[in-house]
Write a protein that holds these residues in place. Structure first.
Motif, short mmCIF file in Angstrom:
data_model
loop_
_atom_site.label_atom_id
_atom_site.label_comp_id
_atom_site.label_asym_id
_atom_site.label_seq_id
_atom_site.Cartn_x
_atom_site.Cartn_y
_atom_site.Cartn_z
N UNK A 19 75.77 29.39 121.91
CA UNK A 19 75.54 30.48 122.85
C UNK A 19 74.99 29.98 124.17
N UNK A 20 75.38 30.64 125.22
CA UNK A 20 74.90 30.27 126.55
C UNK A 20 73.53 30.87 126.75
N UNK A 21 72.57 30.04 127.15
CA UNK A 21 71.22 30.52 127.40
C UNK A 21 71.17 31.22 128.75
N UNK A 22 70.78 32.48 128.73
CA UNK A 22 70.74 33.26 129.96
C UNK A 22 69.60 32.79 130.85
N UNK A 23 69.78 32.91 132.15
CA UNK A 23 68.73 32.56 133.10
C UNK A 23 67.55 33.51 132.91
N UNK A 24 66.32 33.05 133.10
CA UNK A 24 65.16 33.91 132.94
C UNK A 24 65.26 35.15 133.82
N UNK A 25 64.64 36.21 133.36
CA UNK A 25 64.66 37.47 134.09
C UNK A 25 64.07 37.27 135.48
N UNK A 26 64.73 37.86 136.50
CA UNK A 26 64.22 37.78 137.85
C UNK A 26 64.80 36.63 138.66
N UNK A 29 55.82 43.07 158.47
CA UNK A 29 55.66 42.46 157.14
C UNK A 29 55.31 40.98 157.27
N UNK A 30 54.87 40.42 156.15
CA UNK A 30 54.69 38.98 156.01
C UNK A 30 55.67 38.52 154.94
N UNK A 31 56.42 37.49 155.23
CA UNK A 31 57.34 36.92 154.26
C UNK A 31 56.75 35.62 153.72
N UNK A 32 56.45 35.61 152.44
CA UNK A 32 56.02 34.39 151.75
C UNK A 32 57.27 33.79 151.09
N UNK A 33 57.58 32.52 151.42
CA UNK A 33 58.80 31.92 150.88
C UNK A 33 58.59 30.43 150.67
N UNK A 34 59.35 29.88 149.73
CA UNK A 34 59.23 28.46 149.46
C UNK A 34 60.20 28.04 148.36
N UNK A 35 60.00 26.83 147.85
CA UNK A 35 60.86 26.27 146.81
C UNK A 35 60.01 25.84 145.62
N UNK A 36 60.61 25.89 144.46
CA UNK A 36 59.96 25.36 143.26
C UNK A 36 60.80 24.21 142.71
N UNK A 37 60.12 23.22 142.16
CA UNK A 37 60.78 22.08 141.53
C UNK A 37 60.09 21.87 140.18
N UNK A 38 60.65 22.47 139.14
CA UNK A 38 60.02 22.45 137.82
C UNK A 38 61.02 22.02 136.76
N UNK A 39 60.50 21.46 135.66
CA UNK A 39 61.39 21.03 134.58
C UNK A 39 62.14 22.19 133.96
N UNK A 40 61.50 23.34 133.85
CA UNK A 40 62.13 24.55 133.33
C UNK A 40 62.14 25.60 134.43
N UNK A 71 56.92 31.68 127.96
CA UNK A 71 55.89 32.06 127.00
C UNK A 71 54.60 32.53 127.67
N UNK A 72 54.61 32.64 128.98
CA UNK A 72 53.43 33.10 129.71
C UNK A 72 52.53 32.00 130.22
N UNK A 73 52.78 30.77 129.81
CA UNK A 73 51.98 29.66 130.29
C UNK A 73 52.30 29.32 131.74
N UNK A 74 51.39 28.61 132.39
CA UNK A 74 51.56 28.24 133.79
C UNK A 74 52.33 26.94 133.89
N UNK A 75 53.45 26.97 134.60
CA UNK A 75 54.21 25.75 134.86
C UNK A 75 53.57 24.95 135.98
N UNK A 76 53.26 25.63 137.07
CA UNK A 76 52.62 24.97 138.20
C UNK A 76 51.94 26.06 139.05
#
Length: 228
Positions: free
Chosen positions: A78-85, A150-161, A213-218
């Motif tokens: 089965x194809x693992x769906x991308x996380x919600x959001x 408005x204020x726009x907060x934007x950036x990139x993430x580089x995480x293993x998951x 699982x709710x844990x903090x990646x970064x």
């Protein structure tokens, strides 16, 4: 009349012919017939027990059939769906993120993306030669753009998951749920954005990426130091 009865009758007649004087030994003949019949019955019973043991030996103790049904045909995993959001977008595709602002992710370089109002075609073409943000593993980049509305907060993430969600938290405690974009495949990075109140645009902010699982990646703080 069965076969045993016929044999018993013949035996009685032979005994009567062999003993000319006195009564025929009926009791002895009957005893022999009973003994013969018991031996046959015992032999048959023993054969039945042996056959029963063979049958039981063919059936596993678990009660399952010795000939289990063939396994179902193999299917693709089965194809693992991308996380919600998390929204998957095509390279160089301008995506409207709100308030007339667009964002596009580029496969050229590292964590390469552009964001801004209006038509992004020229900006995207110019960014093809950029190397992008050189974010360390399990890292974040962040910036903010402020105008009167408005204020726009934007950036990139580089995480293993891929993060399940990303949150922007102001030093005052106000929180925003960020939206996320990523490229097709597994580039190992993506972008996030959230809009806030320009009245709080001078505050520092913390960006937190959470695992499924709710844990903090970064987690990383940006801007002014948090108020004591």
């Amino acid at each position: 009349m069965n076969e045993d009865d016929l044999r018993l009758g013949d035996a009685l007649r032979r005994e009567a012919d062999a003993v000319p004087v006195g009564p025929a030994p009926v009791d002895e003949v009957l005893r022999r017939g009973r003994a013969t019949r018991r031996r046959r019955t015992t032999a048959c019973a023993g054969g039945a027990v042996t056959m029963l043991a063979v049958v039981l030996a063919l059936v596993p103790l678990s009660g399952r059939s010795p000939h289990p049904a063939p396994p179902p045909p193999a299917t693709a995993p089965p194809v693992t769906a991308a996380p919600s959001g998390v929204r998957t977008v095509r390279p160089y595709e301008p995506v409207a993120i709100g308030h007339g602002i667009g964002m596009a992710l580029l496969p050229d370089g590292r964590q390469n993306y552009v964001v801004g109002p209006g038509d992004l075609t020229a900006t995207i073409d110019a960014a093809r030669s950029y190397t992008g943000d050189n974010i360390r593993d399990d890292g974040l980049s962040s910036g903010k753009d402020i105008d009167a509305e408005h204020v726009l907060y934007r950036g990139a993430f580089h995480t293993g998951a891929v993060p399940s969600r990303i949150e922007v938290r102001l030093d005052s405690g106000e929180r925003f749920a960020a939206s996320m974009l990523r490229l097709q495949g597994d580039p190992g990075w993506g972008t996030y954005y959230a809009f806030g109140d320009p009245a709080r645009g001078t505050e520092g902010w913390t960006v937190t990426a959470y695992a499924a699982d709710g844990g903090v990646l970064v987690e990383q703080h940006f801007g002014n130091p948090a108020a004591p």
